[in-house]
Structure formats: structure tokens, C-alpha cells
Design a protein around this motif. Structure first.
Motif, PDB file in Angstrom:
ATOM      1  N   GLY A   1       0.788  -1.226   0.000  1.00 57.39           N
ATOM      2  CA  GLY A   1       0.000   0.000   0.000  1.00 57.39           C
ATOM      3  C   GLY A   1       0.819   1.274   0.000  1.00 57.39           C
ATOM      4  N   VAL A   2       2.117   1.180  -0.287  1.00 59.72           N
ATOM      5  CA  VAL A   2       3.009   2.351  -0.301  1.00 59.72           C
ATOM      6  C   VAL A   2       3.809   2.324  -1.610  1.00 59.72           C
ATOM      7  CG1 VAL A   2       4.897   3.561   0.859  1.00 59.72           C
ATOM      8  CG2 VAL A   2       3.189   2.327   2.207  1.00 59.72           C
ATOM      9  N   TYR A   3       3.873   3.486  -2.283  1.00 58.59           N
ATOM     10  CA  TYR A   3       4.468   3.518  -3.618  1.00 58.59           C
ATOM     11  C   TYR A   3       5.409   4.706  -3.791  1.00 58.59           C
ATOM     12  CZ  TYR A   3       0.709   0.261  -4.623  1.00 58.59           C
ATOM     13  OH  TYR A   3      -0.130  -0.819  -4.584  1.00 58.59           O
ATOM     14  N   HIS A   4       6.354   4.531  -4.710  1.00 55.16           N
ATOM     15  CA  HIS A   4       7.163   5.640  -5.206  1.00 55.16           C
ATOM     16  C   HIS A   4       6.638   5.972  -6.595  1.00 55.16           C
ATOM     17  CE1 HIS A   4      10.545   8.299  -5.783  1.00 55.16           C
ATOM     18  NE2 HIS A   4      10.890   7.659  -6.886  1.00 55.16           N
ATOM     19  N   ALA A   5       6.289   7.235  -6.833  1.00 56.55           N
ATOM     20  CA  ALA A   5       5.716   7.635  -8.116  1.00 56.55           C
ATOM     21  C   ALA A   5       6.823   8.011  -9.098  1.00 56.55           C
ATOM     22  CB  ALA A   5       4.759   8.813  -7.917  1.00 56.55           C
ATOM     23  N   ILE A   6       6.803   7.409 -10.276  1.00 59.95           N
ATOM     24  CA  ILE A   6       7.749   7.712 -11.341  1.00 59.95           C
ATOM     25  C   ILE A   6       6.933   8.240 -12.524  1.00 59.95           C
ATOM     26  CG2 ILE A   6       9.505   6.779 -12.904  1.00 59.95           C
ATOM     27  CD1 ILE A   6      10.039   4.593 -10.838  1.00 59.95           C
ATOM     28  N   TYR A   7       7.237   9.442 -12.964  1.00 61.42           N
ATOM     29  CA  TYR A   7       6.425  10.080 -14.010  1.00 61.42           C
ATOM     30  C   TYR A   7       7.192  11.240 -14.635  1.00 61.42           C
ATOM     31  CZ  TYR A   7       5.776  13.344 -10.126  1.00 61.42           C
ATOM     32  OH  TYR A   7       6.015  14.227  -9.082  1.00 61.42           O
ATOM     33  N   PRO A   8       6.889  11.562 -15.893  1.00 68.75           N
ATOM     34  CA  PRO A   8       6.006  10.824 -16.807  1.00 68.75           C
ATOM     35  C   PRO A   8       6.715   9.609 -17.399  1.00 68.75           C
ATOM     36  CG  PRO A   8       6.934  12.710 -17.944  1.00 68.75           C
ATOM     37  CD  PRO A   8       7.435  12.778 -16.515  1.00 68.75           C
ATOM     38  N   VAL A   9       5.950   8.556 -17.658  1.00 68.97           N
ATOM     39  CA  VAL A   9       6.465   7.378 -18.349  1.00 68.97           C
ATOM     40  C   VAL A   9       5.617   7.178 -19.602  1.00 68.97           C
ATOM     41  CG1 VAL A   9       7.209   6.352 -16.165  1.00 68.97           C
ATOM     42  CG2 VAL A   9       4.997   5.688 -17.139  1.00 68.97           C
ATOM     43  N   TYR A  10       6.147   6.398 -20.543  1.00 74.23           N
ATOM     44  CA  TYR A  10       5.473   6.222 -21.829  1.00 74.23           C
ATOM     45  C   TYR A  10       5.461   4.759 -22.239  1.00 74.23           C
ATOM     46  CZ  TYR A  10       6.069  11.258 -22.265  1.00 74.23           C
ATOM     47  OH  TYR A  10       6.027  12.612 -22.039  1.00 74.23           O
ATOM     48  N   LEU A  11       4.336   4.329 -22.805  1.00 74.14           N
ATOM     49  CA  LEU A  11       4.266   3.014 -23.428  1.00 74.14           C
ATOM     50  C   LEU A  11       4.824   3.150 -24.842  1.00 74.14           C
ATOM     51  CD1 LEU A  11       0.649   2.076 -22.309  1.00 74.14           C
ATOM     52  CD2 LEU A  11       2.783   1.395 -21.242  1.00 74.14           C
ATOM     53  N   VAL A  12       5.851   2.371 -25.171  1.00 75.30           N
ATOM     54  CA  VAL A  12       6.547   2.572 -26.436  1.00 75.30           C
ATOM     55  C   VAL A  12       6.458   1.383 -27.384  1.00 75.30           C
ATOM     56  CG1 VAL A  12       8.159   4.264 -25.503  1.00 75.30           C
ATOM     57  CG2 VAL A  12       8.732   1.839 -25.371  1.00 75.30           C
ATOM     58  N   GLU A  13       6.022   0.241 -26.903  1.00 75.81           N
ATOM     59  CA  GLU A  13       5.967  -0.935 -27.772  1.00 75.81           C
ATOM     60  C   GLU A  13       5.061  -1.973 -27.138  1.00 75.81           C
ATOM     61  OE1 GLU A  13       9.138  -3.907 -30.100  1.00 75.81           O
ATOM     62  OE2 GLU A  13       9.811  -2.585 -28.481  1.00 75.81           O
ATOM     63  N   GLU A  14       4.378  -2.759 -27.996  1.00 81.97           N
ATOM     64  CA  GLU A  14       3.527  -3.850 -27.518  1.00 81.97           C
ATOM     65  C   GLU A  14       4.033  -5.161 -28.090  1.00 81.97           C
ATOM     66  OE1 GLU A  14      -1.202  -5.136 -27.210  1.00 81.97           O
ATOM     67  OE2 GLU A  14      -0.592  -3.541 -28.591  1.00 81.97           O
ATOM     68  N   ASP A  15       4.056  -6.200 -27.249  1.00 81.64           N
ATOM     69  CA  ASP A  15       4.452  -7.537 -27.689  1.00 81.64           C
ATOM     70  C   ASP A  15       3.274  -8.477 -27.439  1.00 81.64           C
ATOM     71  OD1 ASP A  15       5.501 -10.047 -28.130  1.00 81.64           O
ATOM     72  OD2 ASP A  15       7.412  -9.641 -27.139  1.00 81.64           O
TER      73      ASP A  15
END
Length: 300
Positions: free
Chosen positions: A124-138
Motif C-alpha cells: 500500500g506504499v508507492y514511489h511515483a515515477i512520471y512521466p512514463v510512456y508506453l513505447v511498444e507492444e508484444d
């Protein structure tokens, strides 16, 4: 720009501003209930949800993703993992490409929309990383590649974000560096290991062995929570920490006469024992302390 695009842009900018504020207030990890205090246009918008992928009804593309916390030795519900190129391999929701969550991720990838990624620090505890991007789908592996690279962006608008440099990637080491400070501060209960100062904005995660050392990994056993004064003194070999966790102050500093900061902040630390994390797994590695202490002795 359509009305929908305007809502999408405004919401993401408002979310990033919210995350800026709470990340500063919770440097050792943000509780999910604090993350979910976000409001937009007078309405509550939950950012952390149980499935892990969040797409508000007002948007067509995903807004946030998270990885579920797994205790040491536990089985992970989804096999999210980090590639050597620094991308996060983020699993689909299930195996159906047409699942609404997977369509929302795909839409974020096509639109090049910036998301927030919540990395688990504890349950229930998080470190926020942003902005991130989806760059590819497999599709064969049922996953997306997520670029976690830190990018220049305008606080006045998201329009510049798609101009990011796709070639820039975080290595796995870089990701560990990102979460090194919050993990160390969390282990030390946001207190300096030497003086017990409990004001997180004044605390650093000090490496015992530096980055350039072969054993200088950004892991908690190679870290110490230190106030900025003691961190600087440690790096300058003004203070050293023995393998038995006792602090030594360099002899010339002990005999120097100066103001109260020198007397109370440094000289009185001589012979004291550092504050330790509750978990034995998080305590400083004695072999690293020994090697670093020998460097201190040589410098002295």
C-alpha cells in the motif's frame, strides 16, 4: 485540439502537479490513500486501483499503472520485469487483447500519452515515477514496454512531451538509483543514522561504497540515511563508521576549536553508535562498512 484532448491534457497535468506535492511530502514512499486524494474539476479521481491499470471514464487512454507489492520470497501475481535497456515490461490484464484495460494501454501508446507509474515500496506504499510512456507492444508475450526515462517537459503544457527522445533509456541500475533514496529513508524511518534528525527534506541516502565501486550498488545494505551535514562529512572522510557501527571523527577535527555546529554536530558524534533499521535485511553490510572505514583511515 478537441474537447476530449483538452480534458485529457488538463487531467494529466493536474495529476503530475498532485504527485509533485505528495512526493515531496512523503519521500520514503506515498501511501495509496494519499495518492488517491487527487481531485479534478471538483471530482475525486482514484489513481491507484486494485487491477493496476487506471483509466478514468472521462479518458480513452490509461492514466496510471502500478506493480503489485510482493514480500520477499512471495509469488508475484503479474510477472512485470525490467529489461536491460531500462524499459519496464508491463503485462496485459489477462490474455485478451480486447480487454478494456489492454485497449486503454494501447490507446495511451498510440497517442503517446504520459502516464504515472507506481513502484511498490511496501504494501500500500508507492514511489511515483512520471512521466512514463508506453513505447511498444508484444502481443505474443502479452505485454507493453514502458519507457521510464526522465524527460524534459513543460509545466505549461503536455504538447512538448511527445517530442521525447525515444533512444534514451534507463538501465536497471538507473531505476534502482531512482528508488534508492526512498528505500533507504523508509528503512531508517526517515531519521539520520548518526544524529537521529527526523526532517526528511534534510536527509540523503548516502552510499557506503560509491557508485563507481564494483560493490557500490544502490541497495539498502549499501546505504545510510544521513542528514546533509553528516553525509558531506562522511564523503569528505571527516567522519568514518567502523564495521561495528561505531562513529569515529578525524583526529584533527576533534582537536579543532570552532562554533556549536562543529562541537555538537561533529565532535560529539565520536564514539557513538549509529541508528539501525528494524529489519536485519536492511542493515548496513559489515564488509562494505569495513572497506569504507579503511578508506577513511587511509585518508586520515
Amino acid at each position: 485540439m478537441t474537447a476530449g484532448d483538452d480534458v485529457d491534457t488538463r487531467l494529466r497535468l493536474a495529476m503530475f502537479a498532485h504527485l509533485d506535492r505528495i512526493s515531496a511530502a512523503y519521500p520514503s514512499g506515498i501511501p495509496s490513500d494519499v495518492i488517491n486524494t487527487f481531485e479534478f474539476d471538483g471530482e475525486a479521481v482514484r489513481l491507484v486501483v486494485q487491477p493496476g491499470i487506471r483509466k478514468p471514464a472521462r479518458l480513452s487512454a490509461a492514466l496510471t499503472i502500478r506493480t503489485t507489492y510482493t514480500p520477499q520470497g512471495g509469488a508475484r501475481p503479474y510477472e512485470d520485469e525490467f529489461g536491460t535497456d531500462g524499459t519496464l515490461h508491463y503485462k496485459w490484464r489477462g490474455t485478451d487483447p480486447a480487454h478494456p484495460d489492454n485497449r486503454a494501454l494501447r490507446e495511451a501508446m498510440v497517442r503517446r500519452s504520459p502516464l504515472a507509474y507506481f513502484y511498490p515500496m511496501a504494501k500500500g506504499v508507492y514511489h511515483a515515477i512520471y512521466p512514463v510512456y508506453l513505447v511498444e507492444e508484444d502481443p505474443a508475450r502479452h505485454e507493453f514496454a514502458v519507457d521510464l526515462g526522465e524527460l524534459e517537459h513543460s509545466v505549461e503544457g503536455i504538447e512538448v512531451l511527445p517530442e521525447r527522445r525515444y533512444a534514451r533509456r534507463l538501465t536497471l541500475q538507473r531505476l534502482h538509483q531512482v528508488v534508492f533514496r526512498p528505500k533507504v529513508l523508509r528503512a531508517y524511518e526517515a531519521r539520520c543514522a548518526l544524529c537521529r534528525l527526523g526532517h526528511a527534506p534534510l536527509l540523503d541516502a548516502a552510499h557506503i561504497l560509491p557508485d563507481r565501486h564494483r560493490r557500490g550498488e544502490p541497495v539498502v545494505p549499501n546505504g545510510l540515511a544521513m542528514c546533509k551535514i553528516h553525509h558531506a562529512a562522511y564523503d569528505a572522510n571527516i567522519i568514518g563508521i567502523r564495521p561495528d557501527r561505531v562513529v569515529e571523527v578525524r583526529e584533527d577535527i576533534l582537536t579543532e576549536i570552532d562554533g556549536p555546529m562543529l562541537r555538537h554536530g561533529l565532535q560529539e558524534m565520536h564514539g557513538s553508535t549509529i541508528f539501525l533499521p528494524r529489519s536485519r535485511h536492511d542493515r548496513p553490510d559489515p564488509t562494505r562498512l569495513e572497506e569504507r572505514y579503511e578508506q577513511f583511515r587511509s585518508a586520515a
